[in-house]
Structure formats: structure tokens, C-alpha cells
Design a protein around this motif. Sequence first.
Motif, PDB file in Angstrom:
ATOM      1  N   VAL A  20       0.939  -1.019  -0.069  1.00 42.30           N
ATOM      2  CA  VAL A  20       0.053   0.194   0.041  1.00 42.30           C
ATOM      3  C   VAL A  20       0.986   1.261   0.173  1.00 42.30           C
ATOM      4  CG1 VAL A  20      -1.800   1.269   1.179  1.00 42.30           C
ATOM      5  CG2 VAL A  20      -1.932  -1.234   1.056  1.00 42.30           C
ATOM      6  N   ASP A  21       1.751   1.262   0.625  1.00 40.30           N
ATOM      7  CA  ASP A  21       2.886   2.389   0.780  1.00 40.30           C
ATOM      8  C   ASP A  21       3.541   2.835  -0.674  1.00 40.30           C
ATOM      9  OD1 ASP A  21       2.772   3.016   3.482  1.00 40.30           O
ATOM     10  OD2 ASP A  21       4.114   1.735   4.022  1.00 40.30           O
ATOM     11  N   GLU A  22       3.813   1.519  -1.399  1.00 41.21           N
ATOM     12  CA  GLU A  22       4.585   1.779  -2.755  1.00 41.21           C
ATOM     13  C   GLU A  22       3.096   2.509  -3.549  1.00 41.21           C
ATOM     14  OE1 GLU A  22       7.660  -1.794  -3.366  1.00 41.21           O
ATOM     15  OE2 GLU A  22       5.647  -2.110  -3.287  1.00 41.21           O
ATOM     16  N   LEU A  23       2.124   1.930  -3.516  1.00 47.10           N
ATOM     17  CA  LEU A  23       1.223   2.440  -4.272  1.00 47.10           C
ATOM     18  C   LEU A  23       0.700   3.885  -4.069  1.00 47.10           C
ATOM     19  CD1 LEU A  23      -1.364   1.694  -6.119  1.00 47.10           C
ATOM     20  CD2 LEU A  23      -2.549   1.006  -4.329  1.00 47.10           C
ATOM     21  N   THR A  24       0.534   4.129  -2.650  1.00 48.49           N
ATOM     22  CA  THR A  24       0.299   5.445  -2.460  1.00 48.49           C
ATOM     23  C   THR A  24       1.393   6.453  -2.459  1.00 48.49           C
ATOM     24  OG1 THR A  24       0.758   5.196  -0.123  1.00 48.49           O
ATOM     25  CG2 THR A  24      -1.733   4.934  -0.978  1.00 48.49           C
ATOM     26  N   GLU A  70       3.649   6.390  -4.982  1.00 46.03           N
ATOM     27  CA  GLU A  70       3.693   6.485  -6.496  1.00 46.03           C
ATOM     28  C   GLU A  70       2.373   7.702  -6.760  1.00 46.03           C
ATOM     29  OE1 GLU A  70       4.586   6.314 -10.549  1.00 46.03           O
ATOM     30  OE2 GLU A  70       5.471   5.269  -8.835  1.00 46.03           O
ATOM     31  N   ALA A  71       1.489   7.578  -6.286  1.00 44.12           N
ATOM     32  CA  ALA A  71       0.162   8.378  -6.493  1.00 44.12           C
ATOM     33  C   ALA A  71       0.679   9.777  -6.005  1.00 44.12           C
ATOM     34  CB  ALA A  71      -0.913   7.817  -5.850  1.00 44.12           C
ATOM     35  N   ARG A  72       1.269  10.152  -4.764  1.00 38.00           N
ATOM     36  CA  ARG A  72       1.785  11.244  -4.247  1.00 38.00           C
ATOM     37  C   ARG A  72       2.748  11.648  -5.147  1.00 38.00           C
ATOM     38  NH1 ARG A  72       1.079   8.519   0.830  1.00 38.00           N
ATOM     39  NH2 ARG A  72      -0.700   9.417   1.936  1.00 38.00           N
ATOM     40  N   ALA A  73       3.700  10.858  -5.829  1.00 39.97           N
ATOM     41  CA  ALA A  73       4.785  11.602  -6.605  1.00 39.97           C
ATOM     42  C   ALA A  73       4.004  12.184  -8.081  1.00 39.97           C
ATOM     43  CB  ALA A  73       5.562  10.483  -6.992  1.00 39.97           C
ATOM     44  N   ALA A  74       2.837  11.595  -8.424  1.00 38.01           N
ATOM     45  CA  ALA A  74       2.254  11.926  -9.694  1.00 38.01           C
ATOM     46  C   ALA A  74       1.790  13.395  -9.578  1.00 38.01           C
ATOM     47  CB  ALA A  74       1.215  10.822  -9.855  1.00 38.01           C
TER      48      ALA A  74
END
Length: 141
Positions: A131-135, A137-141
Amino acid sequence: MADEAPLIFERRLGGLFPANPAAEKALAAVHGRVRVKITRTQGNNKRIALYWVVLGIAAPMLDEQAPGLTDQLLHNVLKDRAGLVKVVTLPSGEQIKDYDSISFHKMTEPERAAYIDFAFTTLSKWLGCSVDELTNEARAA
């Protein structure tokens, strides 16, 4: 009211500027003048915005396994899996799913948080990441 990615803008230098990808996309489609309705934000809009960014990242990544998957369709699938879809029986006896029956604005903040946690956990399992990797990645987008 159907769930949609919120259009969040922030005030800078006397103007409104997009503060999330959905707002950027909406602003890019504007030609000429538009009417804007200013409303107070409700709930944790950062969490809701992050949710929609995550869906926007996850849907294309899952497209190979589920061709045609969009962020809105993925949202409906997750709501269905979480039991947040009302089943309506038509006079003919046929049953259909009303994906708009339980929307974010009808949920309490703890209910929204629990649903978004469920969605992130489900997506991370489907994508094979944390979940940390997923979120992140989203925060970096």
C-alpha cells in the motif's frame, strides 16, 4: 450524486489553480468562460483526491488483465466488493446494481477512511505491491 474525482483548486496570486490531476484535466477542457460554484469542502479531501489518483494509476496497470478498465469502472468494482452497492429489483424481477446509491458524500469520515483503506489494500494485492508503494507513487504523480 455519483462519485467523481473532486476538482480541487487552491488560491494563489489572486487566481484559482488546479491542486489535483482531476482539476488539471477539467481545466484543460475549458474553452472560453465557465461558471464556477464555490462550495465548502467536506470530509478529508486530500484522502479522496489521493484515492482518485491511485485509481488513475492502477487502472492502466491492470488493463492487461482487465482490458478496458477505467478509473470509474475500477471505483465501481471496488464499491461492489466492499458491499457499498444497493441492489434494486425491477418490476420484471430483474435485479440491477445502483452504484450511486452509497456515495462518498453520504458516508461519515470513518466510513470513507475504512472504504479507502479497503480499496488500497485490494489494489495493492492485485498489483503485487505494498500500500505504501502504491500511495507513494500516487503522491509523486
